[in-house]
Motif scaffolding. Structure first.
Motif: not given
Length: 340
Positions: A173-178
């Motif tokens: 999810a962090t990668a998606g937001r970034l």
């Protein structure tokens, strides 16, 4: 004066021999008695002298690490941290042998785990793909009295295994937001590459990645996960085909622990230019690419913390005690060129 085992036996209403069996997690003690000893531990504030307990065993703890035979720079870093701990852990009488597994052969992994015995291992941290053969083999290891934990990549939750690693769904999810934040108003397609989706870490990262993009960024479309199996030729063909078939690729997400091969191939295909790229784990390859501005961010977990946490948890299991949850929580770190 600190309470002794004699004080503990008296408070629990049992013999010293029974206290010894409970503290060392030995069989043959009724659950009611175990509960009574544990309640007495809390009541009188008993703290075990772990150094003396280890010396009394008259042999070192052996906490193994079952790791893939090939896994790139990140696995090399984990191996280095294991060797580092073993050198430092001699004073604590802890040995950390490494068992190398072929992660493409689940039956071979099962055979390797079947050879483990309580005489050679007190516990083992296992990094292996999620397959029925591996799941059943881990169950049999535990039945033989060897403590087990899942390491870096989790196994099915119903196994009841402790897990040492980051929350991979949150990492995805962090990668998606970034990815979305770096892309800004851009619309288009995102290609997702993994070594294998059989690794629960990759599966959970993909679920987290999709959850963010599907909920908040309708202008971005993610393609199905493409598996490289760690093969450079396969990775090159996959990436070439994706770029040829989808002219609107605006981002690349490398989910696996070793991004070296896809980064090198993307560089050769000029796929890095003008596209946002997110990878996992700080390695020589990802650090170099970050410094050169070829990738935008790396979602990372500390290999040293992973190793130390695994050993602490396995030792606590052997000594029938709990660990500090805050100490064992592996943080998800975001690295960019400016904070390397």
């Amino acid at each position: 004066m600190r309470p002794t085992t004699k004080d503990l036996a008296k408070a629990a209403g049992v013999s010293l021999a029974t206290v010894d069996r409970v503290l060392n997690g030995r069989a043959g003690v009724r659950q009611k008695t175990v509960d009574a000893v544990n309640e007495a531990i809390e009541e009188i504030g008993f703290e075990r002298n772990q150094v003396a307990a280890t010396l009394a065993r008259q042999r070192a703890y052996r906490f193994g690490f079952a790791l893939p035979r090939a896994g790139g720079d990140f696995l090399d870093e984990i191996t280095a941290r294991i060797r580092e701990f073993e050198r430092a852990g001699r004073a604590e009488m802890i040995e950390t042998p490494i068992l190398h597994l072929d992660d493409k052969d689940p039956h071979g992994i099962a055979r390797a785990l079947a050879r483990l015995s309580p005489e050679t291992h007190d516990g083992i941290a296992i990094m292996a793909p999620e397959t029925p053969q591996v799941r059943d083999a881990i169950g049999r290891v535990r039945e033989r009295g060897i403590h087990t934990i899942a390491f870096v990549s989790n196994q099915p939750e119903e196994e009841g295994l402790d897990f040492v690693g980051i929350d991979n769904r949150a990492a995805g999810a962090t990668a998606g937001r970034l990815m979305a934040r770096f892309l800004g108003p851009a619309r288009g397609t995102i290609a997702v590459l993994a070594e294998t989706i059989q690794a629960r870490s990759s599966l959970e990262r993909r679920l987290g990645f999709d959850a963010v993009l599907n909920a908040d960024y309708p202008g971005l479309r993610t393609l199905p996960t493409l598996e490289t199996h760690g093969d450079a030729g396969r990775a090159q063909q996959i990436l070439y085909n994706v770029l040829a078939a989808h002219g609107d690729v605006v981002g690349l997400y490398f989910m696996g622990a070793d991004a070296r091969i896809p980064i090198e191939i993307a560089r050769d295909l000029s796929a890095l230019a003008g596209r946002v790229l997110i990878a996992h784990e700080r390695t020589t390859a990802t650090e170099h690419a970050l410094r050169r501005g070829e990738i935008d961010a790396v979602v990372h977990q500390d290999p040293g913390h992973l190793v130390r946490s695994a050993i602490r948890i396995l030792r606590a299991k052997c000594e029938n005690r709990s660990t500090l949850a805050s100490q064992e929580r592996i943080r998800t770190e975001i690295l960019i060129a400016e904070n390397l």
